[in-house]
Design an enzyme around this catalytic site. Structure first.
Site, PDB file in Angstrom:
ATOM      1  N   GLY A  46       0.814  -1.318   0.157  1.00  0.00           N
ATOM      2  CA  GLY A  46       0.002   0.074   0.057  1.00  0.00           C
ATOM      3  C   GLY A  46       0.978   1.366  -0.001  1.00  0.00           C
ATOM      4  N   GLN A  51       3.269   9.818   1.949  1.00  0.00           N
ATOM      5  CA  GLN A  51       4.345   8.990   1.659  1.00  0.00           C
ATOM      6  C   GLN A  51       5.161   9.763   0.657  1.00  0.00           C
ATOM      7  OE1 GLN A  51       2.616   5.076   2.373  1.00  0.00           O
ATOM      8  NE2 GLN A  51       4.582   4.884   3.025  1.00  0.00           N
ATOM      9  N   CYS A  93       6.939  -0.630   6.856  1.00  0.00           N
ATOM     10  CA  CYS A  93       6.566   0.646   5.990  1.00  0.00           C
ATOM     11  C   CYS A  93       7.687   1.166   4.984  1.00  0.00           C
ATOM     12  CB  CYS A  93       6.259   1.748   7.241  1.00  0.00           C
ATOM     13  SG  CYS A  93       5.631   3.137   6.339  1.00  0.00           S
ATOM     14  N   LEU A  94       7.179   1.415   4.047  1.00  0.00           N
ATOM     15  CA  LEU A  94       8.208   2.000   2.736  1.00  0.00           C
ATOM     16  C   LEU A  94       8.627   3.246   3.516  1.00  0.00           C
ATOM     17  CD1 LEU A  94       6.045   1.671  -0.312  1.00  0.00           C
ATOM     18  CD2 LEU A  94       7.961   0.317   0.457  1.00  0.00           C
ATOM     19  N   GLU A 136      -2.705   2.566   6.123  1.00  0.00           N
ATOM     20  CA  GLU A 136      -2.740   3.512   5.191  1.00  0.00           C
ATOM     21  C   GLU A 136      -3.387   4.750   5.536  1.00  0.00           C
ATOM     22  OE1 GLU A 136      -0.324   3.401   3.036  1.00  0.00           O
ATOM     23  OE2 GLU A 136       0.231   1.241   3.059  1.00  0.00           O
ATOM     24  N   HIS A 139      -1.493   6.695   7.805  1.00  0.00           N
ATOM     25  CA  HIS A 139      -0.788   7.772   7.164  1.00  0.00           C
ATOM     26  C   HIS A 139      -1.438   9.176   6.844  1.00  0.00           C
ATOM     27  CE1 HIS A 139       3.174   5.851   6.392  1.00  0.00           C
ATOM     28  NE2 HIS A 139       2.798   4.699   6.047  1.00  0.00           N
TER      29      HIS A 139
HETATM   30 NI    NI Z   1       3.604   2.912   5.650  1.00  0.00          NI
END
Ligand code: NI
Length: 180
Positions: A46, A51, A93-94, A136, A139
């Protein structure tokens, strides 16, 4: 299509609450396409607009990269309207480099959102999809999964990250199966 660059902790944009989308138009559709491509390229299950440094309430997710696109969701202004039960999942998490941790979340959620063709939809989710949706949507509220773990664990991560940055080691990407 150009891939977007993914912001990482402690970038302040990740702490900011995103604003609701008011106009769904072609430029939003293009942005969402880029978000989707960036998510697949990362790869991540996701990706939320903050981000990539964009404070609008938009998320994309696909929990099935084996048959990419089949379960792809592009959600505008998503919100959780019901949540039940509890589940612990190891999250990554990215935007949080080199770290995974167990996070407790609702086991089942009902999410309402708007699609790119301006339809109101409901997504009922459990298991990994419920986890990714909550991650998500967090975020969009300026929250990372490390805000949902104990302070001690978070401090340990901060220290480790500071050390990694000092030693110039943060560019080493360690593949992780569950980055959201
Ligand atoms: Ni994340």
């Amino acid at each position: 299509m150009a891939l977007l660059s993914i912001r990482t902790f402690p970038d302040p944009v990740l702490k900011r609450a995103a604003q609701p989308v008011e106009n769904i138009d072609g430029s939003l559709a293009n942005f969402v396409d880029s978000l989707v491509q960036t998510m697949y390229a990362a790869p991540g299950l996701g990706l939320a607009a903050p981000q990539v440094g964009d404070s609008r309430r938009v998320i994309v997710l696909d929990v099935d990269h084996e048959s990419q696109g089949k379960r792809l969701l592009r959600l505008i202004n998503p919100r959780i309207v019901e949540a039940q039960g509890s589940i612990v999942w190891q999250e990554g998490c990215l935007s949080v480099r080199d770290f995974n941790a167990d996070v407790r979340r609702a086991a089942r959620v009902l999410v309402k959102a708007v699609t790119l063709d301006q339809r109101e939809i409901e997504v009922e989710a459990d298991d990994v999809l419920a986890v990714v949706l909550q991650h998500e949507i967090d975020h969009l509220d300026g929250k990372l999964f490390i805000d949902r773990i104990s302070r001690i664990k978070r401090e340990l991560y901060r220290k480790r990250l500071a050390k990694m940055i000092k030693e110039g080691k943060t560019d080493e990407e360690r593949p992780s199966p569950a980055r959201l």
